[in-house]
Write a protein that holds these residues in place. Structure first.
Motif, PDB file in Angstrom:
ATOM      1  N   GLY A 146       0.881  -1.308  -0.033  1.00 32.08           N
ATOM      2  CA  GLY A 146       0.052   0.163  -0.066  1.00 32.08           C
ATOM      3  C   GLY A 146       0.677   1.284  -0.209  1.00 32.08           C
ATOM      4  N   TYR A 147       2.273   1.134  -0.157  1.00 33.50           N
ATOM      5  CA  TYR A 147       3.066   2.211  -0.096  1.00 33.50           C
ATOM      6  C   TYR A 147       4.057   1.951  -1.077  1.00 33.50           C
ATOM      7  CZ  TYR A 147       1.795   2.752   4.926  1.00 33.50           C
ATOM      8  OH  TYR A 147       1.278   2.998   5.998  1.00 33.50           O
ATOM      9  N   THR A 148       4.521   3.098  -1.659  1.00 36.82           N
ATOM     10  CA  THR A 148       5.716   3.436  -2.386  1.00 36.82           C
ATOM     11  C   THR A 148       6.874   3.121  -1.690  1.00 36.82           C
ATOM     12  OG1 THR A 148       6.178   5.649  -2.313  1.00 36.82           O
ATOM     13  CG2 THR A 148       4.682   4.956  -4.052  1.00 36.82           C
ATOM     14  N   PRO A 149       7.855   2.728  -2.174  1.00 35.42           N
ATOM     15  CA  PRO A 149       9.112   2.439  -1.523  1.00 35.42           C
ATOM     16  C   PRO A 149       9.672   3.606  -0.681  1.00 35.42           C
ATOM     17  CG  PRO A 149       9.384   1.286  -3.503  1.00 35.42           C
ATOM     18  CD  PRO A 149       8.376   2.062  -3.864  1.00 35.42           C
ATOM     19  N   LEU A 150       9.393   4.904  -1.264  1.00 33.56           N
ATOM     20  CA  LEU A 150       9.909   6.135  -0.456  1.00 33.56           C
ATOM     21  C   LEU A 150       9.093   6.186   0.493  1.00 33.56           C
ATOM     22  CD1 LEU A 150      11.912   8.459  -0.598  1.00 33.56           C
ATOM     23  CD2 LEU A 150      10.421   9.685  -2.218  1.00 33.56           C
ATOM     24  N   GLU A 151       7.799   6.186   0.505  1.00 35.06           N
ATOM     25  CA  GLU A 151       6.738   6.476   1.364  1.00 35.06           C
ATOM     26  C   GLU A 151       7.066   5.486   2.611  1.00 35.06           C
ATOM     27  OE1 GLU A 151       3.040   7.925  -1.248  1.00 35.06           O
ATOM     28  OE2 GLU A 151       3.243   5.793  -0.590  1.00 35.06           O
ATOM     29  N   TYR A 152       7.232   4.232   2.454  1.00 40.55           N
ATOM     30  CA  TYR A 152       7.468   3.166   3.283  1.00 40.55           C
ATOM     31  C   TYR A 152       8.591   3.826   4.050  1.00 40.55           C
ATOM     32  CZ  TYR A 152       7.965  -1.202   5.752  1.00 40.55           C
ATOM     33  OH  TYR A 152       7.941  -2.232   6.749  1.00 40.55           O
ATOM     34  N   ARG A 153       9.775   3.926   3.389  1.00 37.58           N
ATOM     35  CA  ARG A 153      11.119   4.302   3.981  1.00 37.58           C
ATOM     36  C   ARG A 153      11.013   5.646   5.000  1.00 37.58           C
ATOM     37  NH1 ARG A 153      16.461   4.634   0.837  1.00 37.58           N
ATOM     38  NH2 ARG A 153      16.868   2.743   1.862  1.00 37.58           N
ATOM     39  N   ARG A 154      10.306   6.672   4.408  1.00 40.78           N
ATOM     40  CA  ARG A 154      10.001   7.661   5.357  1.00 40.78           C
ATOM     41  C   ARG A 154       9.062   7.723   6.711  1.00 40.78           C
ATOM     42  NH1 ARG A 154       8.520  12.067   0.184  1.00 40.78           N
ATOM     43  NH2 ARG A 154      10.732  12.695  -0.146  1.00 40.78           N
TER      44      ARG A 154
END
Length: 305
Positions: free
Chosen positions: A289-297
């Motif tokens: 449900g997240y992009t990789p960048l959203e998940y990292r942040r």
């Protein structure tokens, strides 16, 4: 009591790394604050240790190869030695908190080959019919065991004789569980082997080679199975296809790298066997449900708090 907000696994395996203080007393009591885990589930794993648990609050679903059970607040249970299992949070209306006693069978059995081991421990931990034992507060016989499990958490490590008291408490619990399991232990009907090393062997192969291309014939060969038997083993044990498991494990590794490292996202996709950034981003978003960048942040900012 140790507070846990994540699990660690043995390198190249999905055998849980258990945080015993010392190897000469293989026991740990922990409070699992499940809402603080990075995902609302704990992936498929196993451990030689016995897992005794009590649901302090919330609701948790356990999956084993042959069982699916939901445990609500006030319920308890036991996961047998070396049983593959995973869990999923079932509610967000309240905190999901689980109390656990984790201990090696030898803590109760004593010396290998002892009468206690042969008479009381081995019949249960080698029974392919006993994967998980549910304990309901509504059943008087089981409520007694739940109370014993709960009370054992109140023992303090600072108390004189703590180790003996814990072992005594666990022994009492075990005797009750043995009596509950007696009808199963008397049933000599042949069943499939619960401690099936073939599926674990294939899982370990995936965990060691997830960054590479893994074919089904290659995976089947690791466990000396045909491709059809390989598919059947994954469906019967993990309720998914081999391809689905490979993909889910790669995403698990990507989650870990995104949250715990500063490795560029492009490199993570290739390192986890998920290819170019476009494919990696699409698959990651489909499953999380997240992009990789959203998940990292999300997780790196949360871990800084």
């Amino acid at each position: 009591m140790r507070i846990t907000r994540n699990l660690e696994f043995q390198t190249g395996s999905k055998e849980e790394k258990l945080p015993y203080e010392t190897t000469d007393f293989p026991y740990v009591a922990s409070q699992a604050e499940l809402d603080d885990y990075r995902e609302p589930f704990v992936p498929w794993h196993w451990h030689n240790a016995i897992e005794l648990f009590y649901m302090e609050s919330g609701q948790l679903k356990y999956h084993t190869p042959n069982e699916t059970m939901v445990f609500s607040a006030g319920w308890a249970g036991m996961v047998n030695s070396n049983v593959l299992h995973m869990t999923e949070i079932q509610t967000h209306k309240e905190k999901n908190i689980q109390l656990l006693h984790i201990f090696e069978p030898k803590l109760l059995a004593g010396d290998h080959g002892s009468r206690i081991e042969q008479k009381y421990i081995m019949p249960i931990i080698t029974s392919s019919q006993i994967e998980i034992i549910p304990l309901s507060p509504k059943v008087s016989e089981q409520a007694v065991v739940i109370d014993l499990i709960r009370r054992a958490f109140f023992l303090s490590e600072e108390e004189f004789g703590y180790e003996i008291k814990i072992r005594e408490a666990l022994s009492q619990i075990w005797l009750h569980l043995f009596q509950i399991c007696s009808p199963i232990l008397r049933d000599k009907t042949p069943v499939a082997n619960r401690t099936d090393d073939k599926i674990k062997r294939m899982m370990v192969h995936i965990h060691e080679h997830y960054s590479e291309k893994i074919s089904i014939p290659e995976l089947a060969e690791v466990a000396f199975l045909s491709e059809r038997e390989c598919y059947r083993a994954f469906q019967n044990h993990l309720h998914m296809t081999p391809v689905e498991y490979i993909k889910s494990y790669r995403i698990q590794r990507a989650r870990q790298m995104l949250a715990d490292t500063q490795t560029p996202i492009t490199e993570i996709g290739y390192a986890c066997g998920l290819g170019n950034p476009s494919y990696f981003g699409r698959i990651f978003r489909e499953l999380t449900g997240y992009t990789p960048l959203e998940y990292r942040r999300k997780w790196q900012n949360r871990d800084k708090k």
